[in-house]
Design a protein around this motif. Sequence first.
Motif, PDB file in Angstrom:
ATOM      1  N   TYR A 157     -11.381 -11.912  37.873  1.00 25.31           N
ATOM      2  CA  TYR A 157     -10.788 -13.018  38.618  1.00 25.31           C
ATOM      3  C   TYR A 157     -10.600 -12.651  40.083  1.00 25.31           C
ATOM      4  O   TYR A 157     -10.874 -13.460  40.988  1.00 25.31           O
ATOM      5  N   MET A 158     -10.167 -11.413  40.349  1.00 24.94           N
ATOM      6  CA  MET A 158      -9.996 -10.959  41.728  1.00 24.94           C
ATOM      7  C   MET A 158     -11.331 -10.942  42.463  1.00 24.94           C
ATOM      8  O   MET A 158     -11.419 -11.361  43.627  1.00 24.94           O
ATOM      9  N   ALA A 159     -12.369 -10.448  41.792  1.00 24.38           N
ATOM     10  CA  ALA A 159     -13.697 -10.410  42.410  1.00 24.38           C
ATOM     11  C   ALA A 159     -14.186 -11.824  42.724  1.00 24.38           C
ATOM     12  O   ALA A 159     -14.822 -12.060  43.762  1.00 24.38           O
ATOM     13  N   ASP A 160     -13.858 -12.786  41.850  1.00 24.23           N
ATOM     14  CA  ASP A 160     -14.266 -14.175  42.070  1.00 24.23           C
ATOM     15  C   ASP A 160     -13.535 -14.772  43.271  1.00 24.23           C
ATOM     16  O   ASP A 160     -14.129 -15.506  44.076  1.00 24.23           O
ATOM     17  N   ILE A 161     -12.238 -14.458  43.425  1.00 22.54           N
ATOM     18  CA  ILE A 161     -11.479 -14.962  44.582  1.00 22.54           C
ATOM     19  C   ILE A 161     -12.075 -14.415  45.886  1.00 22.54           C
ATOM     20  O   ILE A 161     -12.247 -15.152  46.869  1.00 22.54           O
ATOM     21  N   LEU A 162     -12.379 -13.131  45.905  1.00 19.69           N
ATOM     22  CA  LEU A 162     -12.973 -12.521  47.105  1.00 19.69           C
ATOM     23  C   LEU A 162     -14.315 -13.152  47.428  1.00 19.69           C
ATOM     24  O   LEU A 162     -14.638 -13.391  48.597  1.00 19.69           O
ATOM     25  N   HIS A 163     -15.096 -13.448  46.394  1.00 19.84           N
ATOM     26  CA  HIS A 163     -16.405 -14.081  46.610  1.00 19.84           C
ATOM     27  C   HIS A 163     -16.239 -15.483  47.194  1.00 19.84           C
ATOM     28  O   HIS A 163     -16.947 -15.875  48.127  1.00 19.84           O
ATOM     29  N   ARG A 164     -15.273 -16.245  46.670  1.00 22.21           N
ATOM     30  CA  ARG A 164     -15.050 -17.604  47.161  1.00 22.21           C
ATOM     31  C   ARG A 164     -14.573 -17.608  48.610  1.00 22.21           C
ATOM     32  O   ARG A 164     -14.852 -18.541  49.367  1.00 22.21           O
ATOM     33  N   ALA A 165     -13.853 -16.570  48.999  1.00 20.18           N
ATOM     34  CA  ALA A 165     -13.353 -16.479  50.370  1.00 20.18           C
ATOM     35  C   ALA A 165     -14.368 -15.840  51.312  1.00 20.18           C
ATOM     36  O   ALA A 165     -14.115 -15.739  52.520  1.00 20.18           O
ATOM     37  N   GLY A 166     -15.521 -15.393  50.764  1.00 17.92           N
ATOM     38  CA  GLY A 166     -16.528 -14.722  51.584  1.00 17.92           C
ATOM     39  C   GLY A 166     -16.088 -13.354  52.056  1.00 17.92           C
ATOM     40  O   GLY A 166     -16.494 -12.894  53.132  1.00 17.92           O
ATOM     41  N   MET A 167     -15.255 -12.666  51.250  1.00 18.25           N
ATOM     42  CA  MET A 167     -14.708 -11.372  51.656  1.00 18.25           C
ATOM     43  C   MET A 167     -14.989 -10.285  50.615  1.00 18.25           C
ATOM     44  O   MET A 167     -14.203  -9.352  50.437  1.00 18.25           O
ATOM     45  N   SER A 168     -16.114 -10.401  49.928  1.00 12.76           N
ATOM     46  CA  SER A 168     -16.455  -9.412  48.898  1.00 12.76           C
ATOM     47  C   SER A 168     -16.672  -8.024  49.487  1.00 12.76           C
ATOM     48  O   SER A 168     -16.489  -7.011  48.803  1.00 12.76           O
ATOM     49  N   ASP A 169     -17.092  -7.959  50.763  1.00 12.95           N
ATOM     50  CA  ASP A 169     -17.384  -6.666  51.389  1.00 12.95           C
ATOM     51  C   ASP A 169     -16.373  -6.290  52.467  1.00 12.95           C
ATOM     52  O   ASP A 169     -16.679  -5.504  53.376  1.00 12.95           O
ATOM     53  N   CYS A 170     -15.168  -6.851  52.398  1.00 11.06           N
ATOM     54  CA  CYS A 170     -14.167  -6.570  53.436  1.00 11.06           C
ATOM     55  C   CYS A 170     -13.602  -5.161  53.274  1.00 11.06           C
ATOM     56  O   CYS A 170     -13.726  -4.525  52.231  1.00 11.06           O
ATOM     57  N   LYS A 171     -12.970  -4.682  54.336  1.00 10.04           N
ATOM     58  CA  LYS A 171     -12.351  -3.352  54.301  1.00 10.04           C
ATOM     59  C   LYS A 171     -10.985  -3.446  53.625  1.00 10.04           C
ATOM     60  O   LYS A 171     -10.189  -4.329  53.949  1.00 10.04           O
ATOM     61  N   PRO A 172     -10.683  -2.539  52.710  1.00 10.84           N
ATOM     62  CA  PRO A 172      -9.404  -2.609  51.984  1.00 10.84           C
ATOM     63  C   PRO A 172      -8.224  -2.158  52.843  1.00 10.84           C
ATOM     64  O   PRO A 172      -8.378  -1.415  53.809  1.00 10.84           O
ATOM     65  N   LEU A 173      -7.027  -2.635  52.472  1.00 10.08           N
ATOM     66  CA  LEU A 173      -5.781  -2.236  53.125  1.00 10.08           C
ATOM     67  C   LEU A 173      -4.796  -1.733  52.069  1.00 10.08           C
ATOM     68  O   LEU A 173      -4.926  -2.039  50.884  1.00 10.08           O
ATOM     69  N   ALA A 174      -3.783  -0.996  52.515  1.00  9.48           N
ATOM     70  CA  ALA A 174      -2.842  -0.363  51.584  1.00  9.48           C
ATOM     71  C   ALA A 174      -1.707  -1.281  51.174  1.00  9.48           C
ATOM     72  O   ALA A 174      -1.066  -1.057  50.147  1.00  9.48           O
ATOM     73  N   THR A 175      -1.406  -2.321  51.970  1.00 10.69           N
ATOM     74  CA  THR A 175      -0.308  -3.242  51.643  1.00 10.69           C
ATOM     75  C   THR A 175      -0.760  -4.680  51.865  1.00 10.69           C
ATOM     76  O   THR A 175      -1.628  -4.944  52.699  1.00 10.69           O
ATOM     77  N   PRO A 176      -0.158  -5.652  51.159  1.00  7.54           N
ATOM     78  CA  PRO A 176      -0.569  -7.055  51.319  1.00  7.54           C
ATOM     79  C   PRO A 176       0.098  -7.773  52.482  1.00  7.54           C
ATOM     80  O   PRO A 176      -0.326  -8.858  52.857  1.00  7.54           O
ATOM     81  N   ALA A 177       1.149  -7.190  53.053  1.00  6.29           N
ATOM     82  CA  ALA A 177       1.860  -7.846  54.159  1.00  6.29           C
ATOM     83  C   ALA A 177       2.241  -6.813  55.204  1.00  6.29           C
ATOM     84  O   ALA A 177       2.673  -5.709  54.879  1.00  6.29           O
ATOM     85  N   SER A 178       2.083  -7.185  56.467  1.00  6.70           N
ATOM     86  CA  SER A 178       2.405  -6.286  57.565  1.00  6.70           C
ATOM     87  C   SER A 178       3.897  -6.342  57.875  1.00  6.70           C
ATOM     88  O   SER A 178       4.509  -7.413  57.852  1.00  6.70           O
ATOM     89  N   VAL A 179       4.489  -5.185  58.175  1.00  5.74           N
ATOM     90  CA  VAL A 179       5.918  -5.153  58.508  1.00  5.74           C
ATOM     91  C   VAL A 179       6.180  -5.602  59.938  1.00  5.74           C
ATOM     92  O   VAL A 179       7.323  -5.844  60.317  1.00  5.74           O
ATOM     93  N   THR A 180       5.140  -5.728  60.747  1.00  5.27           N
ATOM     94  CA  THR A 180       5.324  -6.065  62.159  1.00  5.27           C
ATOM     95  C   THR A 180       4.883  -7.471  62.514  1.00  5.27           C
ATOM     96  O   THR A 180       4.971  -7.875  63.656  1.00  5.27           O
ATOM     97  N   GLN A 181       4.369  -8.234  61.539  1.00  5.35           N
ATOM     98  CA  GLN A 181       3.837  -9.558  61.844  1.00  5.35           C
ATOM     99  C   GLN A 181       4.557 -10.619  61.028  1.00  5.35           C
ATOM    100  O   GLN A 181       4.206 -10.875  59.889  1.00  5.35           O
ATOM    101  N   PRO A 182       5.597 -11.269  61.570  1.00  3.94           N
ATOM    102  CA  PRO A 182       6.305 -12.300  60.814  1.00  3.94           C
ATOM    103  C   PRO A 182       5.456 -13.557  60.664  1.00  3.94           C
ATOM    104  O   PRO A 182       4.577 -13.834  61.481  1.00  3.94           O
TER     105      PRO A 182
END
Length: 418
Positions: A157-182
């Motif tokens: 399901y996660m792979a399908d979401i990334l494909h639908r968003a056109g982000m299958s080959d994006c660079k990964p990050l360690a957290t889902p939300a930035s502490v500095t960007q409200p």
Amino acid sequence: MLFSLAVSNSWTLRQLDVHNAFLNGNLAETVYMKQPPGYEDPLHPDHVCHLQRSLYGLKQAPRAWFKRLHDFLVSTGFSSSKTDVSLFYYTLKSSRIFLLVYVDDIIMLGNDASLINDLLLRLSSVFKIRDLGTPSFFLGIETLTDGTGILLSQKRYMADILHRAGMSDCKPLATPASVTQPATPSLKPYENPTQYRRIVGALQYLTITRPDLSYAVNRLCQFMHSPTDNHWALLKRVLRYVKGSLEYGLRIVASPSTEIQAYSDSDWAGCPIDRKSTSGYAVFLGSNLVSWVSRKQRTVARSSTEAEYKGLADVSAEVTWIVSLLVELGLHSGKPATLWCDNLGATYLAANPVFHARTKHVEIDYHFVRDKVATGDLIVNFVSTRDQVADIFTKPLPAHRFQFLRDKLNVAAIQPYA
């Protein structure tokens, strides 16, 4: 919760599928249908069909099917749960069988394999049922087994979401939300709001096995009506985190204890737009996480103690529901649930019979939690902020802190056999 009990007690698990489920439903209302193309009666072309059974597409079909299944299960000795209408249970001496229904997908589990086989034969005599064996792929959730228990994964399901968003080959990050960007609104609306809503809606279903995404997805959902470029950037960050954690899911391990422990936390006035607080809680049955939420409070809190106390009221209601379900199923340990809160003021309020004037506006929440504490159903204890598991549901966190709490929630990757 039932998966946790099944793994802890080595119960038998079976997945069932009902073939053409809706066609089994008997209609209580009078419904007429035009003759289907290609099957018209040449002698009576103006006649209509009087339906006896429900068809796919009818408004009454889901209800008619569930009533037929409900009536049959009750006639065979099952009891319908008063706490959760999709759950049925069967008790015979020391044997316990549970049936979870989601439309035509069913999971049967219990501590007596021979009784399960007997009940399956009774079901098969009335409905066309496929026995799929041990659950492996249920409602888009994979059940992976390793040496310590099971892992509920939505990798496909996660792979399908990334494909639908056109982000299958994006660079990964360690957290889902930035502490500095409200999450502040910008003036430029996002050019494709439908895509934003579709992907955020898909991420909501992902939080079933990924509680670590709850806060980030909850924040994104607050801007569904008019997303901006800034919100799309926040969404892409969540997807980049998903990309880096495709192997992760919710781990359920054998737990000798069935005591209920709940953690509650609130971030006072955390939203920069309306200054409402965000509450979160995590409920554990033994060592397994069974319920969690990240939610913005409906009203503005006038103090951190009030915000924390509203969060306590929410988790108290959830724990009360879980306890009532366990009691109904005869699986409750009998011990009071323990609530952990990192605000001393809130813990004192829960135990202090003196009602101060400055807390009059939280009187309903106060009485609800206070009554639970007074009757011995709940114990409210203080926990340090460092050990507050629910902290992950209320605010963005640095990578090391986020990963520490993620591990506490039993979100992990599949472990190979030793």
